[in-house]
Design a protein around this motif. Structure first.
Motif, PDB file in Angstrom:
ATOM      1  N   THR A 326       0.838  -1.211   0.000  1.00  0.00           N
ATOM      2  CA  THR A 326       0.000   0.000   0.000  1.00  0.00           C
ATOM      3  C   THR A 326       0.869   1.257   0.000  1.00  0.00           C
ATOM      4  O   THR A 326       0.596   2.220  -0.726  1.00  0.00           O
ATOM      5  CB  THR A 326      -0.922   0.008   1.234  1.00  0.00           C
ATOM      6  N   MET A 327       1.936   1.241   0.809  1.00  0.00           N
ATOM      7  CA  MET A 327       2.864   2.377   0.835  1.00  0.00           C
ATOM      8  C   MET A 327       3.552   2.557  -0.517  1.00  0.00           C
ATOM      9  O   MET A 327       3.725   3.691  -0.989  1.00  0.00           O
ATOM     10  CB  MET A 327       3.918   2.161   1.920  1.00  0.00           C
ATOM     11  N   PHE A 328       3.918   1.454  -1.128  1.00  0.00           N
ATOM     12  CA  PHE A 328       4.608   1.517  -2.426  1.00  0.00           C
ATOM     13  C   PHE A 328       3.708   2.154  -3.486  1.00  0.00           C
ATOM     14  O   PHE A 328       4.152   2.990  -4.284  1.00  0.00           O
ATOM     15  CB  PHE A 328       5.012   0.100  -2.849  1.00  0.00           C
ATOM     16  N   ILE A 329       2.426   1.773  -3.476  1.00  0.00           N
ATOM     17  CA  ILE A 329       1.469   2.343  -4.445  1.00  0.00           C
ATOM     18  C   ILE A 329       1.279   3.838  -4.192  1.00  0.00           C
ATOM     19  O   ILE A 329       1.159   4.648  -5.124  1.00  0.00           O
ATOM     20  CB  ILE A 329       0.119   1.604  -4.359  1.00  0.00           C
ATOM     21  N   SER A 330       1.251   4.227  -2.910  1.00  0.00           N
ATOM     22  CA  SER A 330       0.928   5.614  -2.543  1.00  0.00           C
ATOM     23  C   SER A 330       2.087   6.574  -2.729  1.00  0.00           C
ATOM     24  O   SER A 330       1.882   7.791  -2.690  1.00  0.00           O
ATOM     25  CB  SER A 330       0.461   5.666  -1.085  1.00  0.00           C
ATOM     26  N   GLN A 331       3.297   6.063  -2.889  1.00  0.00           N
ATOM     27  CA  GLN A 331       4.463   6.944  -2.959  1.00  0.00           C
ATOM     28  C   GLN A 331       4.397   7.933  -4.118  1.00  0.00           C
ATOM     29  O   GLN A 331       4.755   9.097  -3.980  1.00  0.00           O
ATOM     30  CB  GLN A 331       5.745   6.111  -3.063  1.00  0.00           C
ATOM     31  N   ASN A 332       3.929   7.466  -5.281  1.00  0.00           N
ATOM     32  CA  ASN A 332       3.840   8.348  -6.452  1.00  0.00           C
ATOM     33  C   ASN A 332       2.547   9.143  -6.486  1.00  0.00           C
ATOM     34  O   ASN A 332       2.399  10.052  -7.305  1.00  0.00           O
ATOM     35  CB  ASN A 332       3.974   7.524  -7.734  1.00  0.00           C
ATOM     36  N   GLY A 333       1.612   8.793  -5.627  1.00  0.00           N
ATOM     37  CA  GLY A 333       0.339   9.503  -5.590  1.00  0.00           C
ATOM     38  C   GLY A 333      -0.609   9.041  -6.681  1.00  0.00           C
ATOM     39  O   GLY A 333      -0.194   8.472  -7.697  1.00  0.00           O
ATOM     40  N   LEU A 334      -1.900   9.270  -6.449  1.00  0.00           N
ATOM     41  CA  LEU A 334      -2.927   8.927  -7.431  1.00  0.00           C
ATOM     42  C   LEU A 334      -3.183  10.150  -8.311  1.00  0.00           C
ATOM     43  O   LEU A 334      -3.464  11.230  -7.801  1.00  0.00           O
ATOM     44  CB  LEU A 334      -4.219   8.506  -6.716  1.00  0.00           C
ATOM     45  N   THR A 335      -3.070   9.985  -9.608  1.00  0.00           N
ATOM     46  CA  THR A 335      -3.261  11.109 -10.530  1.00  0.00           C
ATOM     47  C   THR A 335      -4.313  10.748 -11.574  1.00  0.00           C
ATOM     48  O   THR A 335      -4.509   9.576 -11.894  1.00  0.00           O
ATOM     49  CB  THR A 335      -1.950  11.466 -11.252  1.00  0.00           C
ATOM     50  N   ILE A 336      -4.955  11.784 -12.088  1.00  0.00           N
ATOM     51  CA  ILE A 336      -5.903  11.615 -13.191  1.00  0.00           C
ATOM     52  C   ILE A 336      -5.289  12.293 -14.405  1.00  0.00           C
ATOM     53  O   ILE A 336      -5.112  13.519 -14.427  1.00  0.00           O
ATOM     54  CB  ILE A 336      -7.270  12.224 -12.847  1.00  0.00           C
ATOM     55  N   SER A 337      -4.938  11.482 -15.390  1.00  0.00           N
ATOM     56  CA  SER A 337      -4.270  12.011 -16.583  1.00  0.00           C
ATOM     57  C   SER A 337      -4.615  11.141 -17.785  1.00  0.00           C
ATOM     58  O   SER A 337      -5.190  10.051 -17.648  1.00  0.00           O
ATOM     59  CB  SER A 337      -2.751  12.038 -16.380  1.00  0.00           C
ATOM     60  N   PHE A 338      -4.260  11.637 -18.960  1.00  0.00           N
ATOM     61  CA  PHE A 338      -4.486  10.899 -20.204  1.00  0.00           C
ATOM     62  C   PHE A 338      -3.159  10.282 -20.631  1.00  0.00           C
ATOM     63  O   PHE A 338      -2.327  10.933 -21.242  1.00  0.00           O
ATOM     64  CB  PHE A 338      -5.023  11.845 -21.283  1.00  0.00           C
ATOM     65  N   HIS A 339      -2.957   9.021 -20.260  1.00  0.00           N
ATOM     66  CA  HIS A 339      -1.713   8.306 -20.558  1.00  0.00           C
ATOM     67  C   HIS A 339      -0.478   9.101 -20.121  1.00  0.00           C
ATOM     68  O   HIS A 339       0.513   9.213 -20.846  1.00  0.00           O
ATOM     69  CB  HIS A 339      -1.624   7.983 -22.051  1.00  0.00           C
ATOM     70  N   GLY A 340      -0.586   9.685 -18.922  1.00  0.00           N
ATOM     71  CA  GLY A 340       0.531  10.444 -18.377  1.00  0.00           C
ATOM     72  C   GLY A 340       0.597  11.889 -18.842  1.00  0.00           C
ATOM     73  O   GLY A 340       1.405  12.669 -18.333  1.00  0.00           O
ATOM     74  N   GLN A 341      -0.236  12.257 -19.824  1.00  0.00           N
ATOM     75  CA  GLN A 341      -0.253  13.626 -20.343  1.00  0.00           C
ATOM     76  C   GLN A 341      -1.527  14.330 -19.873  1.00  0.00           C
ATOM     77  O   GLN A 341      -2.509  13.697 -19.531  1.00  0.00           O
ATOM     78  CB  GLN A 341      -0.186  13.626 -21.878  1.00  0.00           C
ATOM     79  N   CYS A 342      -1.493  15.642 -19.893  1.00  0.00           N
ATOM     80  CA  CYS A 342      -2.669  16.456 -19.557  1.00  0.00           C
ATOM     81  C   CYS A 342      -3.217  16.075 -18.183  1.00  0.00           C
ATOM     82  O   CYS A 342      -4.420  15.908 -18.006  1.00  0.00           O
ATOM     83  CB  CYS A 342      -3.753  16.274 -20.632  1.00  0.00           C
ATOM     84  N   SER A 343      -2.335  15.922 -17.220  1.00  0.00           N
ATOM     85  CA  SER A 343      -2.762  15.541 -15.871  1.00  0.00           C
ATOM     86  C   SER A 343      -3.433  16.732 -15.178  1.00  0.00           C
ATOM     87  O   SER A 343      -3.141  17.895 -15.477  1.00  0.00           O
ATOM     88  CB  SER A 343      -1.566  15.068 -15.053  1.00  0.00           C
ATOM     89  N   LEU A 344      -4.333  16.421 -14.250  1.00  0.00           N
ATOM     90  CA  LEU A 344      -5.003  17.472 -13.494  1.00  0.00           C
ATOM     91  C   LEU A 344      -4.072  17.914 -12.374  1.00  0.00           C
ATOM     92  O   LEU A 344      -3.979  17.274 -11.327  1.00  0.00           O
ATOM     93  CB  LEU A 344      -6.325  16.946 -12.924  1.00  0.00           C
ATOM     94  N   SER A 345      -3.377  19.016 -12.599  1.00  0.00           N
ATOM     95  CA  SER A 345      -2.418  19.530 -11.619  1.00  0.00           C
ATOM     96  C   SER A 345      -2.247  21.030 -11.829  1.00  0.00           C
ATOM     97  O   SER A 345      -2.646  21.589 -12.855  1.00  0.00           O
ATOM     98  CB  SER A 345      -1.065  18.827 -11.761  1.00  0.00           C
ATOM     99  N   ILE A 346      -1.644  21.679 -10.842  1.00  0.00           N
ATOM    100  CA  ILE A 346      -1.401  23.125 -10.925  1.00  0.00           C
ATOM    101  C   ILE A 346      -0.456  23.445 -12.081  1.00  0.00           C
ATOM    102  O   ILE A 346      -0.601  24.479 -12.747  1.00  0.00           O
ATOM    103  CB  ILE A 346      -0.826  23.649  -9.596  1.00  0.00           C
ATOM    104  N   ASN A 347       0.504  22.566 -12.344  1.00  0.00           N
ATOM    105  CA  ASN A 347       1.435  22.796 -13.464  1.00  0.00           C
ATOM    106  C   ASN A 347       0.692  22.848 -14.798  1.00  0.00           C
ATOM    107  O   ASN A 347       1.022  23.651 -15.673  1.00  0.00           O
ATOM    108  CB  ASN A 347       2.494  21.697 -13.502  1.00  0.00           C
TER     109      ASN A 347
END
Length: 369
Positions: A326-347
């Protein structure tokens, strides 16, 4: 509705959501068809007008921002209506027993996020309705001889709108289409953000349970709870990402065209105010997507700290491995993105603003040639 009640109640009033469509199905089908025809026909008239004014940059930009807004709305409606079984499965996941609060403290955690949802919905809906209303009352303010002389929006009409009766009918048609479009648009936009906020609440709940759990059985439930949350994120991403990517592209274009239109209006005029309100809505729309997407990523990483601070030393080796995974999965965080692009983030939000400003400068230079 127990999940996102304001969103689904608004969509039910607009005829595009019925959790139990079997009751009065004929009336509901007719009403839904009527709403869909109204929205799609209005969008089509905007697109035809856009095609007819392609050689005039001023008129093109004036038509473009509204046409793309309604085109994005059509994409959202098609996705929402065609995938309602997937949506019901997502709602049932939130209704899973493991996601329900068991104590007053847990109810307080989820109530905090419900209040955030309610405040954001009321603010955004009010902002959207104010923006649409300011645009729609322009013909009423500029009435000549007690009659409407212009329409609030440029759209193709297959008949002569010089006739008073036809002009009034078209005006009320545009008013109805705009109001219904705003309600549906806001409800669908905040559905994505609403699910993300609820997921953040579940992550807080999961952290609280991990820290407070003293028995092995409940730690096993916490691992399962985190797996359910990860599955919810996957379902949300699968359901909404197909409309988020075109939405960002359309928003980028509409932002630049709105900025391009504003210097053409008098600062104290109603037209300037309506454009300013519309621009504020667009900026807020993109901001809440990116802000809460960013919050999801940060909140999901707190699971690591919660597991580390828990009494993991008293657990069996099997449960330790589960918590370690569970810790290993959580380290990178859960993100919503389109195949790694156009992620929902401040950047992403900052990138959209920078690109919009660049295109705006290009439009200005083109218009001065």
């Amino acid at each position: 509705m127990d999940v996102l009640p304001l969103n689904f109640r608004s969509l039910q009033y607009c005829g595009i959501w019925y959790e139990f469509p079997e009751h009065l199905w004929l009336i509901k089908t007719v009403y839904r068809t009527f709403i869909v025809v109204v929205i799609f026909s209005f969008t089509l008239s905007e697109l035809i007008e856009l095609a007819l004014t392609y050689d005039d940059l001023q008129n093109l930009t004036e038509c473009l921002f509204l046409a793309l807004t309604f085109l994005a709305l059509c994409f959202k409606m098609i996705n929402f209506m065609c995938r309602q079984e997937s949506l019901k499965a997502l709602l049932n996941t939130f209704r899973d027993e493991i996601c329900q609060p068991k104590t007053l403290e847990e109810k307080g955690i989820l109530a905090k996020y419900q209040n955030i949802l309610k405040k954001v919905f009321i603010f955004y809906m009010s902002l959207g309705l104010m923006s649409g209303s300011s645009l729609l009352i322009v013909p009423l303010v500029s009435m000549e001889n007690s009659r409407i002389s212009t329409l609030p929006m440029k759209a193709y009409q297959p008949y002569d709108v010089e006739d008073t009766i036809l002009l009034n009918i078209t005006y009320f048609y545009q008013v109805f289409s705009t109001w219904i479009g705003i309600i549906i648009n806001v409800s669908l936009d905040l559905m994505v953000c609403g699910f993300i906020i609820l997921i953040c609440g579940q992550l807080d709940l999961c952290c609280y349970r991990i820290l407070c759990t003293k028995t092995k059985m409940f730690h096993d439930n916490n691992v399962r709870h985190h797996a359910v949350i990860a599955e919810v994120v996957r379902r949300v991403k699968s359901f909404f990402i197909v409309v988020i990517v075109p939405l960002f592209i359309f928003s980028l274009i509409t932002l630049c065209t709105s900025l391009f239109q504003m210097p053409e209006k008098e600062v104290l005029s109603l037209e300037f105010f309506s454009l300013f309100m519309y621009l504020s809505c667009m900026l807020f729309q993109i901001f809440i997507y990116c802000w809460f997407g960013n919050e999801l990523q940060l909140k999901s990483k707190t699971i690591v700290d919660a597991v580390y601070q828990s009494d993991w030393t008293d657990l069996t080796p099997k449960l330790r491995r589960h918590l370690l995974f569970t810790m290993f999965i959580s380290q990178n965080g859960l993100t919503i993105s389109f195949h790694g692009q156009c992620s929902l983030s401040i950047n992403t939000y900052v990138s959209i603003l920078k690109t919009s400003y660049g295109v705006f400068n290009l439009l200005q230079k083109t218009s001065n040639i």
